[in-house]
Write a protein that holds these residues in place. Structure first.
Motif: not given
Length: 369
Positions: A36, A38-39, A73, A358, A362
């Motif tokens: 994404s 955001a990621l 993640y 961040r 995400a």
């Protein structure tokens, strides 16, 4: 008053909820997130191109995110991988606080006890209590500088020169700068006195294995290494190593209030003490809010509600274990997140708040406040 049937049902529901949550066994269950914007913004910040000759800029060795007890993640860089026990530096202090929490559960001490009860060299300081050490508020005249003033640094001398044979004894020989419990002064020496006190609490025979039997093995941590000084005392301030996945287990333990599965491994009172801001923090140090060997995003009670939290883009309940050169484990209970970052940041360009902002975008949505 609730009837016995209702009380039984409430207890059953609590137990069922504990088992319904995701808990790692030998491995973490995984639920990877999709790519994404955001990621990508998170990765651009955490893993930028860097000149390894000058060693300037952000260098993330590992970044791992646990959400709802699942690994969502994970990324590594350089020589670090999922099986690398990484030096945690001062994250070790928060790990030692958890080890002490198990000893507290076993009734081995109270945080109001005099340190001298468990560490005789402190007989010269009978008014210093264990809670003062936990708050980095012993009052001892300690200098924590590293690169800035290495010749005047108490911590450099403790770890590498005069104090390397017995870190606790080296610390105990320092003079007094303030009344115990009245002023925050960050001190790796205070943390190593706690490690030495633990040695008396649990006894010489149990001590060499105690972090493993008390904490690491119940959590399924297999990678942990903890260096000792020449006296045999763990260097509780600095020298625990473990993989990012294993360190995240300690984060999950704290995120869930000291509970692991159906067992309350750390007493709720101990977790609450660890996560309560130390009241006597100077106004100019509000960017560092100590709890009991953890760092908090809550302001001390006397600070104005208008004052800025250390990490303003993260929820107030965020807390962290932090170490030299960018080591960090962040815990955000309100979003069920545990974040582990290993690093080798050699300048001041990295910002905790920027990474947290961040990660939250995400993995918890932009409105997670």
């Amino acid at each position: 008053m609730k009837s016995p049937c209702i009380l039984t049902l409430t207890l059953w529901l609590f137990t069922a909820q504990a088992f319904a949550q995701n808990w790692p066994d030998e491995h973490w269950s995984t639920a990877p997130v999709s790519p994404s914007p955001a990621l990508q913004a998170l990765e651009d910040y955490a893993f930028p191109p860097r000149d390894d000759v000058t060693r300037k800029g952000i260098r993330t060795d590992a970044l791992l995110v646990i959400r709802d007890g699942q690994l969502v993640y994970e990324r590594y860089a350089g020589v670090t991988n999922a099986d690398t026990p990484h030096l945690t530096w001062s994250v070790s202090k928060s790990v030692m606080a958890c080890v002490l929490g198990v000893a507290f559960a076993e009734g081995r001490f109270q945080w109001t006890d005099s340190v001298a009860k468990f560490y005789p060299p402190f007989n010269a300081h009978p008014d210093i209590r264990l809670e003062d050490l936990l708050h980095w508020a012993s009052g001892l005249d300690w200098q924590e500088d590293y690169e800035y003033a290495p010749l005047n640094s108490s911590v450099v001398a403790m770890l590498y020169t005069h104090g390397r044979a017995d870190a606790a004894a080296f610390t105990a020989a320092h003079g007094v700068a303030s009344k115990p419990g009245t002023a925050y002064r960050y001190s790796s020496g205070d943390s190593n006195i706690l490690s030495a006190a633990l040695r008396t609490m649990v006894g010489e025979q149990a001590y060499p294995d105690y972090p493993w039997t008390a904490l690491f093995e119940p959590l399924g941590i297999r990678s942990a290494v903890w260096e000792s000084d020449r006296s045999g005392t763990f260097i509780g301030s600095s020298y625990a190593y473990m993989t990012a996945r294993d360190l995240a287990r300690i984060g999950l333990l704290m995120q869930r209030g000291g509970r692991w599965g159906d067992k309350q491994l750390l007493p709720k009172a101990w977790v609450e003490f660890n996560l309560t801001p130390f009241a006597h923090v100077q106004n100019d140090a509000v960017n560092e809010v100590p709890g009991g060997q953890w760092w908090l995003n809550r302001l001390p009670p006397r600070e104005s509600d208008l004052a800025t939290r250390p990490w303003p883009d993260a929820p107030q309940d965020t807390f962290a274990a932090l170490g030299h050169w960018g080591q960090a484990m962040y815990v955000v209970p309100s979003t069920n997140l545990v974040i582990v970052r290993y690093a080798d940041d050699r300048d001041s360009s990295y910002r905790h708040d920027q990474l947290l902002k961040r990660v939250l975008a995400a993995f918890a949505g932009e409105g997670a406040q």
